[in-house]
Write a protein that holds these residues in place. Structure first.
Motif: not given
Length: 114
Positions: A48, A50-51
């Motif tokens: 889950d 993110n970048k």
């Protein structure tokens, strides 16, 4: 809770990191230019994540500047094997991989942090 599960220190990732640190020559309109590629490192991260979270965690853990983050999801593969007890069916876990590109001159030594 940590975003990065573990760094990828595999033969393929090491080769990719070594290849990216070599200077590359190319021609532009009859002129030869040399460019040093950025260092790339791989990590297994939470599915889950993110970048932005990955970038901030790598920068805080290793004190480097991250230029780019590429992520990939891998599906769990089914596997089966025959034993004396019969056929055993199972599935490998799915995971998410992040390839992090660092600023020129920065590097990460995974073995010093283990």
């Amino acid at each position: 809770m940590a975003i990065i599960i573990k760094p990828l220190v595999t033969e393929k990732m090491t080769k990719m990191t070594d290849k990216s640190s070599v200077e590359k020559s190319y021609k532009v309109k009859g002129e030869t230019r040399t460019k040093k590629a950025e260092a790339k490192y791989g990590f297994i991260v939470r599915p889950d994540a993110n970048k932005y979270e990955i970038k901030s965690e790598v920068e805080s853990l290793y004190n480097v500047t991250v230029i780019d983050v590429n992520t990939m999801r891998y599906a769990g593969k089914r596997m089966s094997r025959y034993t004396r007890a019969g056929l055993i069916k199972g599935q490998k876990n799915a995971y998410k991989k992040a390839i992090v590109t660092l600023k020129e001159g920065d590097s990460i030594d995974f073995y010093s942090n283990i």
